[in-house]
Design a protein around this motif. Structure first.
Motif, short mmCIF file in Angstrom:
data_model
loop_
_atom_site.label_atom_id
_atom_site.label_comp_id
_atom_site.label_asym_id
_atom_site.label_seq_id
_atom_site.Cartn_x
_atom_site.Cartn_y
_atom_site.Cartn_z
N ARG A 105 5.54 7.16 1.60
CA ARG A 105 6.38 6.47 0.62
C ARG A 105 6.70 5.05 1.06
O ARG A 105 6.79 4.14 0.22
CB ARG A 105 7.67 7.27 0.39
CG ARG A 105 7.42 8.64 -0.22
CD ARG A 105 6.81 8.54 -1.61
NE ARG A 105 6.59 9.86 -2.19
CZ ARG A 105 5.42 10.35 -2.52
NH1 ARG A 105 4.31 9.63 -2.34
NH2 ARG A 105 5.31 11.55 -3.05
N SER A 106 6.83 4.83 2.36
CA SER A 106 7.07 3.48 2.86
C SER A 106 5.89 2.57 2.57
O SER A 106 6.04 1.43 2.11
CB SER A 106 7.34 3.52 4.37
OG SER A 106 7.45 2.23 4.91
N GLN A 108 3.59 3.09 0.25
CA GLN A 108 3.45 2.94 -1.20
C GLN A 108 4.50 1.98 -1.77
O GLN A 108 4.22 1.25 -2.72
CB GLN A 108 3.54 4.31 -1.87
CG GLN A 108 2.33 5.18 -1.57
CD GLN A 108 2.44 6.57 -2.15
OE1 GLN A 108 3.53 7.13 -2.27
NE2 GLN A 108 1.31 7.15 -2.54
N LYS A 109 5.68 1.98 -1.19
CA LYS A 109 6.71 1.03 -1.62
C LYS A 109 6.25 -0.40 -1.40
O LYS A 109 6.41 -1.27 -2.26
CB LYS A 109 8.01 1.29 -0.87
CG LYS A 109 9.16 0.36 -1.26
CD LYS A 109 10.43 0.71 -0.47
CE LYS A 109 11.57 -0.24 -0.85
NZ LYS A 109 12.81 0.09 -0.09
N HIS A 110 5.63 -0.63 -0.24
CA HIS A 110 5.11 -1.97 0.06
C HIS A 110 3.96 -2.32 -0.89
O HIS A 110 3.89 -3.46 -1.39
CB HIS A 110 4.63 -2.03 1.50
CG HIS A 110 4.08 -3.37 1.89
ND1 HIS A 110 4.88 -4.43 2.29
CD2 HIS A 110 2.80 -3.84 1.93
CE1 HIS A 110 4.13 -5.47 2.55
NE2 HIS A 110 2.86 -5.15 2.34
N TYR A 112 3.51 -1.24 -3.89
CA TYR A 112 4.01 -1.52 -5.23
C TYR A 112 4.67 -2.89 -5.29
O TYR A 112 4.45 -3.66 -6.24
CB TYR A 112 5.00 -0.45 -5.69
CG TYR A 112 5.43 -0.71 -7.12
CD1 TYR A 112 4.59 -0.36 -8.18
CD2 TYR A 112 6.62 -1.36 -7.40
CE1 TYR A 112 4.94 -0.66 -9.48
CE2 TYR A 112 6.98 -1.67 -8.70
CZ TYR A 112 6.14 -1.29 -9.75
OH TYR A 112 6.48 -1.60 -11.03
N ALA A 113 5.46 -3.22 -4.28
CA ALA A 113 6.17 -4.50 -4.28
C ALA A 113 5.22 -5.68 -4.25
O ALA A 113 5.51 -6.74 -4.83
CB ALA A 113 7.12 -4.56 -3.09
N ARG A 116 1.57 -3.98 -6.98
CA ARG A 116 1.87 -3.08 -8.09
C ARG A 116 1.30 -1.67 -7.87
O ARG A 116 0.90 -1.00 -8.81
CB ARG A 116 1.41 -3.68 -9.43
CG ARG A 116 2.33 -4.77 -9.95
CD ARG A 116 3.72 -4.19 -10.26
NE ARG A 116 4.67 -5.22 -10.65
CZ ARG A 116 5.59 -5.75 -9.84
NH1 ARG A 116 5.67 -5.34 -8.59
NH2 ARG A 116 6.43 -6.65 -10.28
N GLY A 117 1.22 -1.28 -6.60
CA GLY A 117 0.86 0.09 -6.27
C GLY A 117 -0.62 0.35 -6.06
O GLY A 117 -0.99 1.46 -5.68
N ALA A 127 1.94 -3.58 6.14
CA ALA A 127 3.16 -2.93 5.66
C ALA A 127 4.11 -2.67 6.82
O ALA A 127 3.77 -1.91 7.74
CB ALA A 127 2.81 -1.61 4.96
#
Length: 253
Positions: A105-106, A108-110, A112-113, A116-117, A127
């Motif tokens: 999740r860490s 994927q958060k990066h 997305y930010a 956009r994922g 990341a």
């Protein structure tokens, strides 16, 4: 063996004059559990870049979870940062042994930010890990994951002609940009040690020889680009053809 000169980045100022920014030298550890890929790397370095092996590149036969401590680990992931299989799963487990979900999740958060994922194959994103994933349970000791997808989804990609070269080039570029910013900002967040496996040699089906030669050629050419900016900033087709004489044969391996 004498140490290599301190790496640098050549940039253009407002007057189109090349300036040099000194950056920390990065030590790479190339890792695999079997000797086949290690032997292919050794042969590729001896063929294209013999001075790098033992200087800035080290070969290690080991499981990633027993490799030691590094600033950054390279995840040859898929484009969505789902680290639930192959060496990506081992990396996530090395960072968070009891639950790999926070690592995924860490990342994927990066993604997305900043993308956009979705990070297309061949690109690289550095990341940062949150503080809670950088504690004593993180056996790699890493603070960064270099997300380096070799494929959009897990599949065989031996048809990809230059994917390993492109991945390695963009990894080097991302590390250069990260360290350049860290030096300029005096943040102390430079990446000095990196551990990575082969690229697309598992599910991807890329041969060990092709992987090794394209990785080493990318390093060789990247070093040439940083040391001779005048040439690399104004190519002619003749210059490109010289490069392709080295890259071309690796596509058939």
């Amino acid at each position: 063996m004498a140490a290599s000169p301190e790496p640098h980045t050549a940039v253009l100022d407002d007057n189109d004059v090349f300036l040099t920014i000194m950056e920390p030298q990065i030590q790479f550890t190339l890792l695999d559990r079997s000797t086949d890929l290690l032997d292919a790397w050794k042969a590729a370095f001896e063929k294209y870049l013999p001075t790098a092996l033992g200087d800035t590149f080290t070969l290690l036969q080991s499981d990633i979870r027993k490799a030691g401590k590094f600033d950054c680990v390279v995840s040859p992931a898929n484009s969505y940062g789902i680290m639930d299989g192959g060496i990506d799963l081992y990396i996530a487990a090395a960072i968070s042994p009891t639950d790999t979900t926070p690592v995924i999740r860490s990342v994927q958060k990066h993604l997305y930010a900043n993308h956009r994922g979705y990070l297309s194959a061949g690109q690289c994103a550095i990341a940062p890990l949150p503080a809670e994933l950088c504690g004593p349970s993180n056996v790699l000791g890493c603070k960064y994951i270099a997300v380096l997808p070799t494929m959009r989804l897990p599949e065989r990609i031996e048809w990809q002609r230059d994917i390993v070269y492109d991945c390695m080039w963009n990894l080097l570029l991302a590390l250069e940009k990260h360290n350049g910013a860290a030096v300029a900002e005096h943040s102390g967040k430079e990446i000095r040690t990196v551990v990575m496996s082969g690229l697309a040699t598992g599910t991807g089906g890329i041969s060990h020889q092709k992987c090794a030669e394209q990785m080493v050629l990318a390093v060789k050419h990247f070093r040439e680009a940083t040391s001779t900016p005048a040439m690399w900033s104004q190519f002619d087709w003749e210059d490109v053809e010289v490069l392709d004489e080295e890259i071309g044969p690796t596509r058939k391996l």
